[in-house]
Enzyme design. Structure first.
Site, short mmCIF file in Angstrom:
data_model
loop_
_atom_site.label_atom_id
_atom_site.label_comp_id
_atom_site.label_asym_id
_atom_site.label_seq_id
_atom_site.Cartn_x
_atom_site.Cartn_y
_atom_site.Cartn_z
N HIS A 66 0.82 -1.21 0.00
CA HIS A 66 0.00 0.00 0.00
C HIS A 66 0.86 1.26 0.00
O HIS A 66 0.45 2.29 -0.54
CB HIS A 66 -0.96 -0.02 1.19
CG HIS A 66 -2.12 -0.95 0.96
ND1 HIS A 66 -3.40 -0.70 1.41
CD2 HIS A 66 -2.19 -2.13 0.29
CE1 HIS A 66 -4.19 -1.70 1.03
NE2 HIS A 66 -3.49 -2.58 0.37
N ASP A 67 2.05 1.20 0.59
CA ASP A 67 2.93 2.38 0.52
C ASP A 67 3.43 2.57 -0.91
O ASP A 67 3.39 3.68 -1.46
CB ASP A 67 4.11 2.23 1.48
CG ASP A 67 4.97 3.49 1.48
OD1 ASP A 67 4.40 4.60 1.37
OD2 ASP A 67 6.20 3.39 1.57
N HIS A 191 -0.93 -13.23 -0.62
CA HIS A 191 -2.13 -13.65 0.12
C HIS A 191 -1.98 -15.06 0.69
O HIS A 191 -2.94 -15.65 1.13
CB HIS A 191 -3.38 -13.53 -0.76
CG HIS A 191 -3.78 -12.10 -1.01
ND1 HIS A 191 -4.77 -11.72 -1.88
CD2 HIS A 191 -3.30 -10.94 -0.49
CE1 HIS A 191 -4.89 -10.41 -1.89
NE2 HIS A 191 -4.00 -9.90 -1.05
N ASP A 239 -5.50 -18.10 3.33
CA ASP A 239 -5.44 -19.48 2.82
C ASP A 239 -5.41 -20.42 4.02
O ASP A 239 -5.48 -19.97 5.17
CB ASP A 239 -4.26 -19.69 1.85
CG ASP A 239 -2.91 -19.84 2.53
OD1 ASP A 239 -2.84 -19.68 3.77
OD2 ASP A 239 -1.92 -20.11 1.83
C1 HEM Z 1 -4.96 -6.55 -7.02
C2 HEM Z 1 -4.19 -6.64 -5.99
C3 HEM Z 1 -4.64 -6.82 -4.57
C4 HEM Z 1 -5.88 -6.73 -4.02
C5 HEM Z 1 -7.19 -6.42 -4.71
C6 HEM Z 1 -5.74 -7.01 -2.61
C7 HEM Z 1 -6.77 -6.97 -1.69
C8 HEM Z 1 -6.65 -7.28 -0.35
C9 HEM Z 1 -7.71 -7.21 0.60
C10 HEM Z 1 -9.13 -6.74 0.32
C11 HEM Z 1 -7.22 -7.62 1.80
C12 HEM Z 1 -7.98 -7.76 3.13
C13 HEM Z 1 -7.91 -6.51 3.98
C14 HEM Z 1 -8.74 -6.69 5.21
O1 HEM Z 1 -9.92 -6.99 5.07
O2 HEM Z 1 -8.21 -6.49 6.32
C15 HEM Z 1 -5.84 -7.98 1.60
C16 HEM Z 1 -5.02 -8.50 2.55
C17 HEM Z 1 -3.69 -8.71 2.38
N1 HEM Z 1 -2.96 -8.37 1.27
FE1 HEM Z 1 -3.69 -7.88 -0.54
N2 HEM Z 1 -4.43 -7.26 -2.34
C18 HEM Z 1 -3.72 -7.15 -3.49
C19 HEM Z 1 -2.34 -7.28 -3.64
C20 HEM Z 1 -1.48 -7.50 -2.58
C21 HEM Z 1 -0.04 -7.41 -2.68
C22 HEM Z 1 0.75 -7.02 -3.92
C23 HEM Z 1 0.45 -7.70 -1.44
C24 HEM Z 1 1.87 -7.70 -0.95
C25 HEM Z 1 2.93 -7.77 -1.70
C26 HEM Z 1 -0.68 -8.01 -0.59
C27 HEM Z 1 -0.58 -8.46 0.69
C28 HEM Z 1 -1.65 -8.69 1.51
C29 HEM Z 1 -1.53 -9.30 2.82
C30 HEM Z 1 -0.26 -9.86 3.44
C31 HEM Z 1 -2.80 -9.30 3.37
C32 HEM Z 1 -3.19 -9.76 4.77
C33 HEM Z 1 -3.06 -8.57 5.72
C34 HEM Z 1 -3.31 -8.90 7.17
O3 HEM Z 1 -3.57 -10.04 7.51
O4 HEM Z 1 -3.22 -7.95 7.98
N3 HEM Z 1 -1.83 -7.85 -1.31
N4 HEM Z 1 -5.51 -7.73 0.29
#
Ligand code: HEM
Length: 315
Positions: A66-67, A191, A239
């Site tokens: 996000h940063d 994810h 997952d």
């Molecule tokens: C099209 C791209 C992406 C979409 C639409 C997306 C969307 C999301 C959403 C909706 C969440 C859940 C947030 C919540 O409800 O708390 C999430 C969690 C997460 N995303 Fe993504 N994401 C994307 C790409 C990425 C990328 C590129 C990374 C890191 C390199 C990433 C790492 C994570 C991680 C680690 C979580 C879990 C966070 C936690 O457990 O606190 N995501 N993402």
């Protein structure tokens, strides 16, 4: 002026320009000369916080994305700036947490080497530590990012892709970092750790939803987990092995158990399904692509004279 003098001036200007270009690039071992031990110290501090809070590592990896996705400087710590109207007030940053970890590492860095280590570098390092801590590859990243002093919620609204993103949007977001389709699918494999709130899957649970999970069992599990969701606090695993950085995510999405719409779409789109299949059966291939993708994700940055090293990440 004699012709040799003109050539000498031209050569001097070219050398100067080369110097600026070299200075203006991210470098491996950037802090070796100016603040030795930075990378080891960040590893120690992040690991300490990951042990204390099992959810913190996933939070750091998402924070890095996000940063880097928002802000004119890319990975510029714009997400850390306090104040109304900043990126963190965007709904797309819902669930982003543990910014205090970055602030506390920063204050440690300030004791070690004042105004030397940027907040943007700390975020990028914390994200890669999250990967290694959970059993993923140990990613070497170049450093030397500078911080920006501007943060905008409306920019975060526009640039952060929602859970319902299409494969087109996903590929264009990551393509803008120079990622191939293989790297784009791999970086979404982040994810493999962490989880998401019910708020982000509500659309999939509605009656007759086009993005409903194919697996009736999985759909029922999601519905019951989100049935009682007071104050939006329920979190579902990304997952089946949410504390391990492995290729389980790809097997899960192939089996219709992707948490978000985007995960589900990536597993069926003809452009990305074969890549999902590769990573589901070959963890080494996933790790290799993830490493180069993470370097690309974190390389959009301000360097040299562009930006500065803030003494506090919050202002
Ligand atoms: C099209 C791209 C992406 C979409 C639409 C997306 C969307 C999301 C959403 C909706 C969440 C859940 C947030 C919540 O409800 O708390 C999430 C969690 C997460 N995303 Fe993504 N994401 C994307 C790409 C990425 C990328 C590129 C990374 C890191 C390199 C990433 C790492 C994570 C991680 C680690 C979580 C879990 C966070 C936690 O457990 O606190 N995501 N993402």
């Amino acid at each position: 002026m004699g012709s040799w003098r003109i050539w000498a001036v031209v050569a001097a200007v070219m050398l100067l320009e080369l110097q600026v270009v070299v200075d203006a690039q991210l470098r491996y071992g950037y802090y070796d000369g100016v603040c030795p031990g930075v990378e080891d110290r960040v590893r120690t501090l992040t690991r300490r916080s990951f042990v204390a809070d099992a959810t913190a590592s996933a939070a750091m990896l998402r924070l890095a994305f996000h940063d880097c996705q928002v802000g004119t400087g890319g990975c510029d710590a714009s997400i850390m700036m306090d104040g109304n109207g900043g990126e963190m007030s965007s709904d797309n940053n819902f669930g982003v947490k543990r910014l205090d970890i970055i602030n506390s590492i920063k204050s440690d860095m300030e004791d070690m080497c004042p105004t030397t280590v940027s907040c943007a570098d700390i975020i990028a390092m914390a994200g890669r530590e999250a990967v290694a801590f959970n059993g993923g590859p140990d990613i070497q990243i170049p450093l030397g990012r500078k911080d920006i002093d501007f943060s905008s919620a409306s920019e975060a609204d526009a640039k952060l892709p929602p859970a319902t993103s299409s494969v087109d949007r996903m590929l264009s977001v990551f393509g803008a970092f120079g990622m191939t389709a293989e790297e784009s699918v791999a970086i979404l494999g982040a994810h493999t750790i962490g989880g998401g709130h019910c708020k982000n899957i509500q659309d999939r649970l509605k009656f007759n939803s086009p993005s409903a999970p194919d697996s009736l069992l999985f759909r029922t599990q999601l519905m019951s987990a989100c049935a009682v969701n007071v104050f939006n606090v329920a979190v579902l695993n990304n997952d089946a092995t949410q504390f391990t950085f492995d290729n389980q995510y790809f097997r899960d999405i192939q089996n219709g158990r992707g948490l978000f719409t985007v995960d589900n779409l990536v597993s069926t789109d003809p452009r990305t399904a074969p890549i999902v299949q590769l990573y589901a059966s070959n963890e080494g291939a996933f790790f290799a692509s993830f490493q180069s993708a993470y370097v690309k994700l974190t390389s959009r940055a301000l360097t040299g004279n562009r930006g500065s090293v803030r003494s506090s990440c919050q202002q």
